[in-house]
Design a protein around this motif. Sequence first.
Motif, PDB file in Angstrom:
ATOM      1  N   ASP A 166       0.826  -1.421  -0.105  1.00 59.66           N
ATOM      2  CA  ASP A 166       0.084  -0.141  -0.097  1.00 59.66           C
ATOM      3  C   ASP A 166       0.687   1.189   0.215  1.00 59.66           C
ATOM      4  O   ASP A 166       1.756   1.233   0.717  1.00 59.66           O
ATOM      5  CB  ASP A 166      -0.774   0.056   1.174  1.00 59.66           C
ATOM      6  CG  ASP A 166      -1.901  -1.095   1.100  1.00 59.66           C
ATOM      7  OD1 ASP A 166      -2.256  -1.579   0.068  1.00 59.66           O
ATOM      8  OD2 ASP A 166      -2.747  -1.195   2.177  1.00 59.66           O
ATOM      9  N   TRP A 170      -3.264   3.651  -2.229  1.00 57.18           N
ATOM     10  CA  TRP A 170      -3.547   2.617  -3.566  1.00 57.18           C
ATOM     11  C   TRP A 170      -2.602   1.512  -2.854  1.00 57.18           C
ATOM     12  O   TRP A 170      -1.880   1.199  -2.237  1.00 57.18           O
ATOM     13  CB  TRP A 170      -3.158   3.088  -4.731  1.00 57.18           C
ATOM     14  CG  TRP A 170      -3.616   4.225  -5.412  1.00 57.18           C
ATOM     15  CD1 TRP A 170      -4.684   4.279  -5.785  1.00 57.18           C
ATOM     16  CD2 TRP A 170      -2.903   5.531  -5.864  1.00 57.18           C
ATOM     17  NE1 TRP A 170      -5.185   5.153  -6.286  1.00 57.18           N
ATOM     18  CE2 TRP A 170      -3.887   6.325  -6.398  1.00 57.18           C
ATOM     19  CE3 TRP A 170      -1.606   5.865  -5.665  1.00 57.18           C
ATOM     20  CZ2 TRP A 170      -3.766   7.673  -6.843  1.00 57.18           C
ATOM     21  CZ3 TRP A 170      -1.311   6.945  -6.059  1.00 57.18           C
ATOM     22  CH2 TRP A 170      -2.244   8.188  -6.677  1.00 57.18           C
ATOM     23  N   ASN A 171      -3.102   0.112  -3.447  1.00 58.07           N
ATOM     24  CA  ASN A 171      -2.554  -1.123  -3.434  1.00 58.07           C
ATOM     25  C   ASN A 171      -1.831  -1.638  -4.748  1.00 58.07           C
ATOM     26  O   ASN A 171      -2.704  -1.532  -5.928  1.00 58.07           O
ATOM     27  CB  ASN A 171      -3.525  -1.996  -3.003  1.00 58.07           C
ATOM     28  CG  ASN A 171      -3.017  -3.530  -2.792  1.00 58.07           C
ATOM     29  OD1 ASN A 171      -2.943  -4.402  -3.739  1.00 58.07           O
ATOM     30  ND2 ASN A 171      -2.164  -3.834  -1.719  1.00 58.07           N
ATOM     31  N   SER A 182      -2.857  -1.466 -10.112  1.00 57.69           N
ATOM     32  CA  SER A 182      -3.268  -0.674  -8.928  1.00 57.69           C
ATOM     33  C   SER A 182      -4.376  -0.697  -8.766  1.00 57.69           C
ATOM     34  O   SER A 182      -5.236  -0.520  -9.693  1.00 57.69           O
ATOM     35  CB  SER A 182      -2.298   0.595  -9.246  1.00 57.69           C
ATOM     36  OG  SER A 182      -2.864   1.313 -10.221  1.00 57.69           O
ATOM     37  N   SER A 185      -6.654   1.061  -1.975  1.00 54.03           N
ATOM     38  CA  SER A 185      -6.316   0.004  -0.906  1.00 54.03           C
ATOM     39  C   SER A 185      -7.490  -0.169  -0.123  1.00 54.03           C
ATOM     40  O   SER A 185      -8.460   0.386  -0.213  1.00 54.03           O
ATOM     41  CB  SER A 185      -5.068   0.714  -0.081  1.00 54.03           C
ATOM     42  OG  SER A 185      -5.585   1.845   0.776  1.00 54.03           O
ATOM     43  N   GLU A 186      -7.222  -1.259   0.757  1.00 53.12           N
ATOM     44  CA  GLU A 186      -8.386  -1.959   1.506  1.00 53.12           C
ATOM     45  C   GLU A 186      -8.568  -0.785   2.449  1.00 53.12           C
ATOM     46  O   GLU A 186     -10.069  -0.456   2.934  1.00 53.12           O
ATOM     47  CB  GLU A 186      -7.943  -3.047   2.279  1.00 53.12           C
ATOM     48  CG  GLU A 186      -9.135  -3.820   3.203  1.00 53.12           C
ATOM     49  CD  GLU A 186     -10.183  -4.260   2.003  1.00 53.12           C
ATOM     50  OE1 GLU A 186     -11.365  -4.378   2.673  1.00 53.12           O
ATOM     51  OE2 GLU A 186      -9.763  -4.681   1.047  1.00 53.12           O
ATOM     52  N   GLU A 187      -7.637  -0.010   3.239  1.00 51.87           N
ATOM     53  CA  GLU A 187      -8.082   1.034   4.191  1.00 51.87           C
ATOM     54  C   GLU A 187      -8.587   2.282   3.592  1.00 51.87           C
ATOM     55  O   GLU A 187      -9.751   2.905   4.191  1.00 51.87           O
ATOM     56  CB  GLU A 187      -6.710   1.344   4.825  1.00 51.87           C
ATOM     57  CG  GLU A 187      -6.889   2.564   6.036  1.00 51.87           C
ATOM     58  CD  GLU A 187      -5.616   2.855   6.701  1.00 51.87           C
ATOM     59  OE1 GLU A 187      -5.594   3.759   7.521  1.00 51.87           O
ATOM     60  OE2 GLU A 187      -4.532   2.250   6.052  1.00 51.87           O
ATOM     61  N   ASN A 188      -8.367   2.641   2.373  1.00 53.86           N
ATOM     62  CA  ASN A 188      -8.986   3.788   1.586  1.00 53.86           C
ATOM     63  C   ASN A 188     -10.409   3.600   1.269  1.00 53.86           C
ATOM     64  O   ASN A 188     -10.943   4.260   1.662  1.00 53.86           O
ATOM     65  CB  ASN A 188      -8.096   4.057   0.431  1.00 53.86           C
ATOM     66  CG  ASN A 188      -8.668   5.160  -0.310  1.00 53.86           C
ATOM     67  OD1 ASN A 188      -9.645   4.888  -1.192  1.00 53.86           O
ATOM     68  ND2 ASN A 188      -8.048   6.323  -0.345  1.00 53.86           N
ATOM     69  N   HIS A 225      -8.802   8.178  -8.110  1.00 53.25           N
ATOM     70  CA  HIS A 225      -8.357   6.596  -8.534  1.00 53.25           C
ATOM     71  C   HIS A 225      -8.636   6.551 -10.007  1.00 53.25           C
ATOM     72  O   HIS A 225      -8.892   5.274 -10.373  1.00 53.25           O
ATOM     73  CB  HIS A 225      -9.165   5.781  -7.829  1.00 53.25           C
ATOM     74  CG  HIS A 225      -9.243   5.905  -6.237  1.00 53.25           C
ATOM     75  ND1 HIS A 225      -7.769   5.209  -5.569  1.00 53.25           N
ATOM     76  CD2 HIS A 225      -9.860   6.000  -4.880  1.00 53.25           C
ATOM     77  CE1 HIS A 225      -7.972   5.535  -4.319  1.00 53.25           C
ATOM     78  NE2 HIS A 225      -9.306   5.964  -3.947  1.00 53.25           N
ATOM     79  N   CYS A 228      -6.548   3.835 -11.704  1.00 57.64           N
ATOM     80  CA  CYS A 228      -6.633   2.398 -11.405  1.00 57.64           C
ATOM     81  C   CYS A 228      -7.397   1.553 -12.016  1.00 57.64           C
ATOM     82  O   CYS A 228      -7.956   1.892 -13.088  1.00 57.64           O
ATOM     83  CB  CYS A 228      -6.984   2.403  -9.976  1.00 57.64           C
ATOM     84  SG  CYS A 228      -6.027   3.320  -8.747  1.00 57.64           S
TER      85      CYS A 228
END
Length: 363
Positions: A166, A170-171, A182, A185-188, A225, A228
């Motif tokens: 992360d 983004w992941n 990309s 991210s899970e947290e985002n 994003h 992505c």
Amino acid sequence: MEPAHEATFHARSYGFRPGRSAHDAQKVLFLNLNSRVNGKDKVILELDIEKCFDHINQRDLMERVIAPGKIKTGLWRILHKGINPEFPQQGTPQGGVVSPLLANISLNGIEEIHQSIRYADDMVFILKPGQNPDQILNKVKEFLAVRGLNVKATKTKVTASTDGFDFLGWNFFVQSNGKFRSTPSEENFKTFNVKVKHIINNSNYGSKVKAEKLAPIIRGWRNYHRYCKMDGSRFSLWHIANRAWKVFNKEAKQNRFTVTKLVNIAFPSVPYSESKHVNVRGEKSPFDGDIVYWSQRNSKLYDGATAKSLKKQNHTCGECGLPFLGGEKVHLHHIDGNHSNWKPRNLVAVHKSCHDYIHMSKA
């Protein structure tokens, strides 16, 4: 201070700098981890600097500041007042206007230790097979020690590019076939989801108010994003939009047709193109005097009718004929005054100040 230091900052520093963004850092990761450069064999050293703004050595920082004597004296007095009462010789005012610039001044040069991407105090190093992460980490620690800073051990780790990591919301990960991906991210996504659901389920708002409140949040998230991989029901927000439709439809004044219109307003579509962002060129800066380059680049921040008008006008103002620079927004002027007439020949892109002047003269 900023123009003087922009001329010295490293090309792979992207945080809180004019003319640069997180999307530039995202594209650099793509260029270093895609299949053409054998990204699946590379390793990522993730690190975060512990309380960067609180622990910066003020004397070391002042030695690096490029500014006239009076400005440096004023800056020193501000810093010397003490950000932390227990350690008055440390830190910069986090959240202050000048803080990001001071952090960039202090950390400038850390990018030269190894191939890396830095965004303010967050950074990742990209290692090829056989390169020693401990050796790089020791060099980073030595660099930071001079500035009174330390690496945050809990956020420092070595990750294979195929396992994913992360960075900036983004992941990033490389598939087994070498394809770079990309995604948010899970947290985002979790933070965004909580914010959206809070509005949808809030009984204090009617469906129209909810749609108005949701629109800028959804548009902002999708814009961030837009480079992505955003297909699939999760990131296309199909389930959230479907939930909003059901909640809106419970209102007695609404029917399925008006509810569908409100959901379309609440969830504005934003086109995405995976890894297609065009990076800022090398060490270019808005202060380097290249008006043509920055005018054309800033014009690309717009889309739809505004983008078409800018292209037709060769990225110059339709009123004064001067190029668009980063300091002023682009407005779309309706020549006949009819804001319902969106025909291309009735639209002209102008500076905000020129737009104000046009309507002042007509009044």
